[in-house]
Design a protein around this motif. Structure first.
Motif, PDB file in Angstrom:
ATOM      1  N   ALA A 137      39.105  40.166  38.478  1.00 60.65           N
ATOM      2  CA  ALA A 137      39.717  38.837  38.453  1.00 60.65           C
ATOM      3  C   ALA A 137      40.955  38.811  39.343  1.00 60.65           C
ATOM      4  O   ALA A 137      41.188  37.831  40.073  1.00 60.65           O
ATOM      5  CB  ALA A 137      40.082  38.447  37.020  1.00 60.65           C
ATOM      6  N   ALA A 138      41.739  39.889  39.312  1.00 62.24           N
ATOM      7  CA  ALA A 138      42.928  39.969  40.173  1.00 62.24           C
ATOM      8  C   ALA A 138      42.526  40.013  41.649  1.00 62.24           C
ATOM      9  O   ALA A 138      43.156  39.368  42.492  1.00 62.24           O
ATOM     10  CB  ALA A 138      43.752  41.199  39.811  1.00 62.24           C
ATOM     11  N   LEU A 139      41.472  40.752  41.971  1.00 61.58           N
ATOM     12  CA  LEU A 139      40.999  40.826  43.353  1.00 61.58           C
ATOM     13  C   LEU A 139      40.471  39.470  43.826  1.00 61.58           C
ATOM     14  O   LEU A 139      40.699  39.071  44.978  1.00 61.58           O
ATOM     15  CB  LEU A 139      39.898  41.885  43.476  1.00 61.58           C
ATOM     16  CG  LEU A 139      40.348  43.342  43.382  1.00 61.58           C
ATOM     17  CD1 LEU A 139      39.132  44.261  43.330  1.00 61.58           C
ATOM     18  CD2 LEU A 139      41.248  43.702  44.547  1.00 61.58           C
ATOM     19  N   ALA A 140      39.766  38.761  42.947  1.00 57.19           N
ATOM     20  CA  ALA A 140      39.254  37.436  43.303  1.00 57.19           C
ATOM     21  C   ALA A 140      40.397  36.480  43.598  1.00 57.19           C
ATOM     22  O   ALA A 140      40.346  35.703  44.570  1.00 57.19           O
ATOM     23  CB  ALA A 140      38.381  36.895  42.170  1.00 57.19           C
ATOM     24  N   MET A 141      41.444  36.534  42.780  1.00 55.63           N
ATOM     25  CA  MET A 141      42.619  35.699  43.014  1.00 55.63           C
ATOM     26  C   MET A 141      43.289  36.070  44.337  1.00 55.63           C
ATOM     27  O   MET A 141      43.658  35.196  45.129  1.00 55.63           O
ATOM     28  CB  MET A 141      43.619  35.875  41.862  1.00 55.63           C
ATOM     29  CG  MET A 141      44.783  34.901  41.882  1.00 55.63           C
ATOM     30  SD  MET A 141      46.087  35.382  40.711  1.00 55.63           S
ATOM     31  CE  MET A 141      45.137  35.669  39.216  1.00 55.63           C
ATOM     32  N   PHE A 142      43.414  37.368  44.589  1.00 61.09           N
ATOM     33  CA  PHE A 142      44.010  37.853  45.829  1.00 61.09           C
ATOM     34  C   PHE A 142      43.222  37.366  47.045  1.00 61.09           C
ATOM     35  O   PHE A 142      43.806  36.914  48.036  1.00 61.09           O
ATOM     36  CB  PHE A 142      44.048  39.384  45.797  1.00 61.09           C
ATOM     37  CG  PHE A 142      44.450  40.011  47.102  1.00 61.09           C
ATOM     38  CD1 PHE A 142      45.773  40.054  47.498  1.00 61.09           C
ATOM     39  CD2 PHE A 142      43.488  40.571  47.941  1.00 61.09           C
ATOM     40  CE1 PHE A 142      46.137  40.640  48.711  1.00 61.09           C
ATOM     41  CE2 PHE A 142      43.846  41.152  49.145  1.00 61.09           C
ATOM     42  CZ  PHE A 142      45.171  41.188  49.529  1.00 61.09           C
ATOM     43  N   ARG A 171      34.107  28.497  47.381  1.00 60.24           N
ATOM     44  CA  ARG A 171      34.656  29.233  46.240  1.00 60.24           C
ATOM     45  C   ARG A 171      34.676  28.372  44.985  1.00 60.24           C
ATOM     46  O   ARG A 171      34.339  28.839  43.893  1.00 60.24           O
ATOM     47  CB  ARG A 171      36.072  29.740  46.574  1.00 60.24           C
ATOM     48  CG  ARG A 171      36.117  30.677  47.769  1.00 60.24           C
ATOM     49  CD  ARG A 171      37.395  31.498  47.817  1.00 60.24           C
ATOM     50  NE  ARG A 171      38.607  30.714  47.655  1.00 60.24           N
ATOM     51  CZ  ARG A 171      39.244  30.082  48.640  1.00 60.24           C
ATOM     52  NH1 ARG A 171      38.746  30.108  49.873  1.00 60.24           N
ATOM     53  NH2 ARG A 171      40.363  29.424  48.419  1.00 60.24           N
ATOM     54  N   ILE A 172      35.045  27.097  45.132  1.00 61.29           N
ATOM     55  CA  ILE A 172      35.052  26.198  43.976  1.00 61.29           C
ATOM     56  C   ILE A 172      33.633  25.986  43.463  1.00 61.29           C
ATOM     57  O   ILE A 172      33.378  25.984  42.244  1.00 61.29           O
ATOM     58  CB  ILE A 172      35.705  24.851  44.343  1.00 61.29           C
ATOM     59  CG1 ILE A 172      37.198  25.040  44.603  1.00 61.29           C
ATOM     60  CG2 ILE A 172      35.483  23.830  43.233  1.00 61.29           C
ATOM     61  CD1 ILE A 172      37.978  25.540  43.397  1.00 61.29           C
ATOM     62  N   ALA A 173      32.678  25.816  44.384  1.00 63.17           N
ATOM     63  CA  ALA A 173      31.279  25.645  43.971  1.00 63.17           C
ATOM     64  C   ALA A 173      30.788  26.884  43.224  1.00 63.17           C
ATOM     65  O   ALA A 173      30.064  26.767  42.218  1.00 63.17           O
ATOM     66  CB  ALA A 173      30.407  25.376  45.192  1.00 63.17           C
ATOM     67  N   ALA A 174      31.182  28.070  43.678  1.00 64.15           N
ATOM     68  CA  ALA A 174      30.773  29.305  43.006  1.00 64.15           C
ATOM     69  C   ALA A 174      31.315  29.354  41.573  1.00 64.15           C
ATOM     70  O   ALA A 174      30.591  29.711  40.633  1.00 64.15           O
ATOM     71  CB  ALA A 174      31.261  30.513  43.799  1.00 64.15           C
ATOM     72  N   ILE A 175      32.580  29.002  41.413  1.00 63.49           N
ATOM     73  CA  ILE A 175      33.171  28.990  40.066  1.00 63.49           C
ATOM     74  C   ILE A 175      32.431  28.006  39.171  1.00 63.49           C
ATOM     75  O   ILE A 175      32.101  28.302  38.012  1.00 63.49           O
ATOM     76  CB  ILE A 175      34.665  28.637  40.141  1.00 63.49           C
ATOM     77  CG1 ILE A 175      35.440  29.720  40.889  1.00 63.49           C
ATOM     78  CG2 ILE A 175      35.253  28.452  38.742  1.00 63.49           C
ATOM     79  CD1 ILE A 175      36.877  29.351  41.211  1.00 63.49           C
ATOM     80  N   LEU A 176      32.150  26.828  39.702  1.00 64.10           N
ATOM     81  CA  LEU A 176      31.488  25.782  38.923  1.00 64.10           C
ATOM     82  C   LEU A 176      30.083  26.217  38.509  1.00 64.10           C
ATOM     83  O   LEU A 176      29.688  26.069  37.341  1.00 64.10           O
ATOM     84  CB  LEU A 176      31.432  24.494  39.742  1.00 64.10           C
ATOM     85  CG  LEU A 176      30.954  23.223  39.037  1.00 64.10           C
ATOM     86  CD1 LEU A 176      31.836  22.908  37.845  1.00 64.10           C
ATOM     87  CD2 LEU A 176      30.960  22.060  40.019  1.00 64.10           C
ATOM     88  N   LEU A 187      30.228  36.100  38.713  1.00 64.36           N
ATOM     89  CA  LEU A 187      31.255  35.461  39.539  1.00 64.36           C
ATOM     90  C   LEU A 187      32.331  36.466  39.931  1.00 64.36           C
ATOM     91  O   LEU A 187      32.760  36.512  41.093  1.00 64.36           O
ATOM     92  CB  LEU A 187      31.881  34.293  38.777  1.00 64.36           C
ATOM     93  CG  LEU A 187      33.093  33.630  39.450  1.00 64.36           C
ATOM     94  CD1 LEU A 187      32.644  32.829  40.663  1.00 64.36           C
ATOM     95  CD2 LEU A 187      33.844  32.736  38.456  1.00 64.36           C
ATOM     96  N   LEU A 188      32.773  37.284  38.975  1.00 63.67           N
ATOM     97  CA  LEU A 188      33.833  38.249  39.260  1.00 63.67           C
ATOM     98  C   LEU A 188      33.398  39.269  40.303  1.00 63.67           C
ATOM     99  O   LEU A 188      34.154  39.586  41.228  1.00 63.67           O
ATOM    100  CB  LEU A 188      34.250  38.955  37.970  1.00 63.67           C
ATOM    101  CG  LEU A 188      34.980  38.092  36.940  1.00 63.67           C
ATOM    102  CD1 LEU A 188      35.275  38.900  35.681  1.00 63.67           C
ATOM    103  CD2 LEU A 188      36.267  37.527  37.517  1.00 63.67           C
ATOM    104  N   VAL A 189      32.176  39.791  40.169  1.00 66.51           N
ATOM    105  CA  VAL A 189      31.683  40.760  41.138  1.00 66.51           C
ATOM    106  C   VAL A 189      31.623  40.124  42.533  1.00 66.51           C
ATOM    107  O   VAL A 189      32.046  40.722  43.528  1.00 66.51           O
ATOM    108  CB  VAL A 189      30.296  41.285  40.720  1.00 66.51           C
ATOM    109  CG1 VAL A 189      29.689  42.140  41.829  1.00 66.51           C
ATOM    110  CG2 VAL A 189      30.395  42.093  39.431  1.00 66.51           C
TER     111      VAL A 189
END
Length: 268
Positions: A137-142, A171-176, A187-189
């Motif tokens: 999650a930290a890497l995704a945010m980074f 990225r937003i579409a992926a989260i959704l 999603l995290l991977v």
């Protein structure tokens, strides 16, 4: 292309909604701030239910199946709508401003922070805490921050730096999609590793332009090796549709185990 047809439909719907909002006096900054309020609620939903394994009507936090991801997906949809509409309202209503563009970009970074912090809180709160998922999650945010930073810094030096697949819309579409599919581990991977390729591409692109070269941004204009790199194709092309389809399939179907490799490796 499929993506082009879908994109055209979104544009028509977006501009129609923007005109309706202008008629009732809604401004771009109002939409941007509304999106921020919604994002805060999304973060809470992820903190309470990011690990839900399937859709269900259960309000118990940390339960395997709960309603929080469904609620997060609905709020994410509203937030994305605000994010799309603020620019459309500004353009159609002739309300564009430099501060508005700055505010919109700044609030986008808040969104990246809140979503992945909420997910990290969920896995930190679980017993035992999942160190691997927290790190991803930290890497995704980074990665989200670095994609935006490399473009902003590059465009202080060169005219434009918009190359790379993982732009904000993707990225937003992926989260959704992952949220609706109740597959946050997938999603995290994905977001911990793949968006880094966009960061690196922007770094190399900027270096090439500074060196006086003219890097090819559309593989269709390059050699065979470049043409087979499907992830480098622009939107509204068949290659982009294939890459997007594979990413969507991953988010929906990838069976990511909830084990914690880092904890196991460290013997914790």
């Amino acid at each position: 292309m499929i993506g082009n047809a879908i994109g055209h439909g979104f544009v028509v719907a977006r501009d129609f909604c923007a005109r309706m909002l202008l008629r009732v006096g809604i401004t771009p900054n109002m939409l941007s701030l509304a999106g921020l309020v919604i994002i805060a609620g999304i973060g809470v939903c992820y903190a309470l239910g990011a690990g839900a394994a399937r859709p269900a009507w259960n309000w118990t936090p940390l339960a395997e199946a709960n309603i929080y991801l469904l609620l997060a997906a609905a709020l994410m949809f509203l937030s994305a709508a605000c994010d799309m509409l603020d620019g459309a309202v500004a353009r159609i209503g002739n309300l564009t401003s430099r501060f508005g563009a700055f505010l919109d970009s700044t609030l986008d970074r808040f969104a990246d922070f809140v979503v992945f912090t909420g997910i990290a809180v969920y896995y930190a709160w679980a017993a035992p805490a999942n160190i691997s998922f927290i790190l991803m999650a930290a890497l995704a945010m980074f990665n989200g921050y670095m994609i935006a930073y490399t473009r902003a810094r590059a465009e202080d030096i060169i005219p434009e730096c918009t190359v790379g697949y993982w732009q904000r819309g993707e990225r937003i579409a992926a989260i959704l999609i992952a949220t609706f599919a109740h597959n946050i581990p997938a999603l995290l991977v994905q977001q911990a590793f793949l968006p880094l390729l966009t960061v690196l591409r922007r770094v190399f692109y900027t270096k090439a332009v500074i060196d006086g070269k003219q890097p090819i941004t559309d593989p269709r204009k390059g050699n065979f090796w470049l043409r087979i790199q499907l992830w480098k194709y622009p939107r509204a092309t068949w290659a982009y549709d294939i890459v997007t389809g594979l990413n969507i399939a991953w988010l929906i179907f990838a069976p990511i185990p909830t084990t914690d490799p880092i904890r196991q490796w460290a013997g914790l």
